[in-house]
Design an enzyme around this catalytic site. Structure first.
Site, PDB file in Angstrom:
ATOM      1  N   ARG A 128      62.122  43.907  43.021  1.00 46.74           N
ATOM      2  CA  ARG A 128      60.782  43.924  42.208  1.00 46.74           C
ATOM      3  C   ARG A 128      61.045  45.167  41.063  1.00 46.74           C
ATOM      4  O   ARG A 128      60.644  44.960  40.076  1.00 46.74           O
ATOM      5  CB  ARG A 128      59.747  44.240  43.140  1.00 46.74           C
ATOM      6  CG  ARG A 128      59.182  42.931  43.783  1.00 46.74           C
ATOM      7  CD  ARG A 128      58.471  42.989  45.068  1.00 46.74           C
ATOM      8  NE  ARG A 128      56.949  43.481  44.602  1.00 46.74           N
ATOM      9  CZ  ARG A 128      56.243  44.154  45.454  1.00 46.74           C
ATOM     10  NH1 ARG A 128      56.744  44.436  46.727  1.00 46.74           N
ATOM     11  NH2 ARG A 128      55.035  44.631  45.242  1.00 46.74           N
TER      12      ARG A 128
ATOM     13  N   ARG B 192      53.015  50.366  52.646  1.00 44.76           N
ATOM     14  CA  ARG B 192      51.427  49.796  52.471  1.00 44.76           C
ATOM     15  C   ARG B 192      51.245  48.710  53.130  1.00 44.76           C
ATOM     16  O   ARG B 192      51.902  47.988  53.923  1.00 44.76           O
ATOM     17  CB  ARG B 192      51.725  49.103  50.799  1.00 44.76           C
ATOM     18  CG  ARG B 192      50.511  48.474  50.659  1.00 44.76           C
ATOM     19  CD  ARG B 192      50.354  48.186  49.191  1.00 44.76           C
ATOM     20  NE  ARG B 192      51.080  47.251  48.465  1.00 44.76           N
ATOM     21  CZ  ARG B 192      51.345  46.878  47.375  1.00 44.76           C
ATOM     22  NH1 ARG B 192      50.325  47.102  46.489  1.00 44.76           N
ATOM     23  NH2 ARG B 192      52.160  45.761  47.116  1.00 44.76           N
TER      24      ARG B 192
ATOM     25  N   ARG C 291      52.604  43.114  53.311  1.00 35.39           N
ATOM     26  CA  ARG C 291      52.777  42.072  52.402  1.00 35.39           C
ATOM     27  C   ARG C 291      54.421  41.684  52.468  1.00 35.39           C
ATOM     28  O   ARG C 291      55.221  42.490  52.708  1.00 35.39           O
ATOM     29  CB  ARG C 291      52.627  42.327  50.858  1.00 35.39           C
ATOM     30  CG  ARG C 291      51.392  41.759  50.335  1.00 35.39           C
ATOM     31  CD  ARG C 291      51.250  42.367  48.976  1.00 35.39           C
ATOM     32  NE  ARG C 291      52.122  42.099  48.068  1.00 35.39           N
ATOM     33  CZ  ARG C 291      51.987  42.498  46.686  1.00 35.39           C
ATOM     34  NH1 ARG C 291      50.984  43.404  46.237  1.00 35.39           N
ATOM     35  NH2 ARG C 291      53.069  42.211  45.971  1.00 35.39           N
TER      36      ARG C 291
ATOM     37  N   ARG D 152      54.048  39.996  32.209  1.00 35.39           N
ATOM     38  CA  ARG D 152      55.180  40.588  33.000  1.00 35.39           C
ATOM     39  C   ARG D 152      56.375  40.412  32.177  1.00 35.39           C
ATOM     40  O   ARG D 152      57.502  41.035  32.487  1.00 35.39           O
ATOM     41  CB  ARG D 152      55.000  40.211  34.201  1.00 35.39           C
ATOM     42  CG  ARG D 152      55.012  41.166  35.121  1.00 35.39           C
ATOM     43  CD  ARG D 152      54.953  40.354  36.645  1.00 35.39           C
ATOM     44  NE  ARG D 152      55.120  41.170  37.673  1.00 35.39           N
ATOM     45  CZ  ARG D 152      54.257  41.579  38.576  1.00 35.39           C
ATOM     46  NH1 ARG D 152      52.749  41.276  38.022  1.00 35.39           N
ATOM     47  NH2 ARG D 152      54.402  42.087  39.741  1.00 35.39           N
TER      48      ARG D 152
ATOM     49  N   LYS E  63      48.468  50.197  39.958  1.00 35.49           N
ATOM     50  CA  LYS E  63      47.492  49.568  38.929  1.00 35.49           C
ATOM     51  C   LYS E  63      46.531  48.346  39.823  1.00 35.49           C
ATOM     52  O   LYS E  63      45.413  48.472  39.180  1.00 35.49           O
ATOM     53  CB  LYS E  63      48.489  48.868  37.998  1.00 35.49           C
ATOM     54  CG  LYS E  63      49.407  47.587  38.650  1.00 35.49           C
ATOM     55  CD  LYS E  63      50.116  47.068  37.334  1.00 35.49           C
ATOM     56  CE  LYS E  63      51.194  46.390  37.908  1.00 35.49           C
ATOM     57  NZ  LYS E  63      51.164  45.410  39.078  1.00 35.49           N
TER      58      LYS E  63
HETATM   59  P1  ADP Z   1      53.453  43.993  42.240  1.00 39.27           P
HETATM   60  O1  ADP Z   1      52.888  44.420  40.685  1.00 39.27           O
HETATM   61  O2  ADP Z   1      52.993  45.173  43.471  1.00 39.27           O
HETATM   62  O3  ADP Z   1      54.747  43.621  42.317  1.00 39.27           O
HETATM   63  P2  ADP Z   1      51.719  41.618  42.002  1.00 39.27           P
HETATM   64  O4  ADP Z   1      50.719  41.076  43.060  1.00 39.27           O
HETATM   65  O5  ADP Z   1      51.387  41.798  40.651  1.00 39.27           O
HETATM   66  O6  ADP Z   1      52.336  43.018  42.786  1.00 39.27           O
HETATM   67  O7  ADP Z   1      52.879  40.559  42.063  1.00 39.27           O
HETATM   68  C1  ADP Z   1      53.624  40.018  43.251  1.00 39.27           C
HETATM   69  C2  ADP Z   1      54.508  38.906  42.835  1.00 39.27           C
HETATM   70  O8  ADP Z   1      53.834  37.901  42.213  1.00 39.27           O
HETATM   71  C3  ADP Z   1      55.654  39.276  41.767  1.00 39.27           C
HETATM   72  O9  ADP Z   1      56.829  40.068  42.286  1.00 39.27           O
HETATM   73  C4  ADP Z   1      56.027  37.848  41.273  1.00 39.27           C
HETATM   74  O10 ADP Z   1      56.977  37.234  42.024  1.00 39.27           O
HETATM   75  C5  ADP Z   1      54.517  37.312  41.252  1.00 39.27           C
HETATM   76  N1  ADP Z   1      54.109  37.561  39.974  1.00 39.27           N
HETATM   77  C6  ADP Z   1      52.711  38.096  39.799  1.00 39.27           C
HETATM   78  N2  ADP Z   1      52.305  38.013  38.458  1.00 39.27           N
HETATM   79  C7  ADP Z   1      53.499  37.546  37.719  1.00 39.27           C
HETATM   80  C8  ADP Z   1      53.613  37.076  36.331  1.00 39.27           C
HETATM   81  N3  ADP Z   1      52.926  37.599  35.597  1.00 39.27           N
HETATM   82  N4  ADP Z   1      54.716  36.709  35.995  1.00 39.27           N
HETATM   83  C9  ADP Z   1      55.741  36.084  37.061  1.00 39.27           C
HETATM   84  N5  ADP Z   1      55.684  36.526  38.269  1.00 39.27           N
HETATM   85  C10 ADP Z   1      54.361  37.185  38.768  1.00 39.27           C
END
Ligand code: ADP
Ligand code: ZN
Length: 215
Positions: free
Chosen positions: A173, A129, A162, A90, A15
């Site tokens: 996750r 990745r 990362r 989320r 995404k």
């Molecule tokens: P991915 O979708 O690959 O897990 P993201 O960069 O979207 O990567 O998110 C990385 C981390 O950041 C998540 O595992 C979470 O800990 C935090 N995070 C990001 N967006 C949110 C959100 N909307 N609510 C809660 N935690 C978030």
């Protein structure tokens, strides 16, 4: 006319990649709460310190924190042309807070794109990745290696893994996604906004499908 879009999908569904391509193509702002949080961590802010504890375990950062970040970002002037939310909302609580914010500001979501992938695929993708420290471009050691190992093709920046892309955190996750984020699919389907696509298809194929849906 503005286009306001949410991209939903498991970690590693692609995404973020689609969001980056779309923001270029449509000329609207992509907002990634994950990226904003990582920027706070590397800047050493108070918010970054709080968020890192959760992120390193693969857990969600508390709703109030991320909602505040998202709402602040959505309020900036570039978002009047439209926006693309990647990684937010989320949880149902975040989705409801977003709805309340948007309706209070005379805005609405036009489309929710769901990118479907299997768990195995996600683990394979994320554990291989590598991302560019400077520009954020994304590579894969097996399927999309850079021309020179460890170096970004686009900007010559350093490629790093990362800290939440190790296998144990990735599995967590995915569990968190299934428990907390999957309910959003029904939430948006019920509002007639959901469009679902096959995340195993090629990047270009998925991109073309999304462009057709949005234009
Ligand atoms: P991915 O979708 O690959 O897990 P993201 O960069 O979207 O990567 O998110 C990385 C981390 O950041 C998540 O595992 C979470 O800990 C935090 N995070 C990001 N967006 C949110 C959100 N909307 N609510 C809660 N935690 C978030
Ligand atoms: Zn780069």
């Amino acid at each position: 006319m503005s286009t306001n879009v949410i991209i939903l999908g498991a970690p590693g569904s692609g995404k973020g990649t689609q969001a980056a391509k779309l923001t270029h193509y449509l000329g609207i702002s992509a907002i990634s709460t994950g990226e904003i949080l990582r920027a706070n961590i590397s800047d050493g802010t108070e918010l970054g310190k709080r968020a890192k504890e959760y992120m390193d375990k693969g857990e969600l950062v508390p709703d109030e924190l991320v909602t505040e970040i998202a709402v602040e970002r959505l309020g900036r002037s570039d978002c009047t042309k439209g926006f693309l939310l990647d990684g937010f909302p989320r949880t149902l609580a975040q989705a409801e807070a977003l709805d309340a914010y948007l309706s209070g500001n005379g805005k609405k979501i036009d489309k929710v794109l769901l990118i479907n992938v299997t768990e195995d695929m996600v683990v394979r993708r994320l554990s291989g990745r590598r991302v560019c420290r400077s520009c954020g471009a994304s590579y894969h050691v097996a399927t999309m290696p850079p021309a020179k190992e460890g170096v970004c093709d686009l900007c010559s920046g350093e490629l790093i893994q990362r800290s939440d892309d190790n296998e144990e955190t990735v599995r967590n996750r995915i569990r968190v996604y299934e428990q907390q984020t999957l309910p959003l699919i029904e939430y948006y389907r019920g509002k007639g906004l959901l469009a679902s696509m096959d995340g195993e298809a090629g990047l270009e194929e998925i991109f073309a499908e999304i462009v057709e849906l949005l234009t």
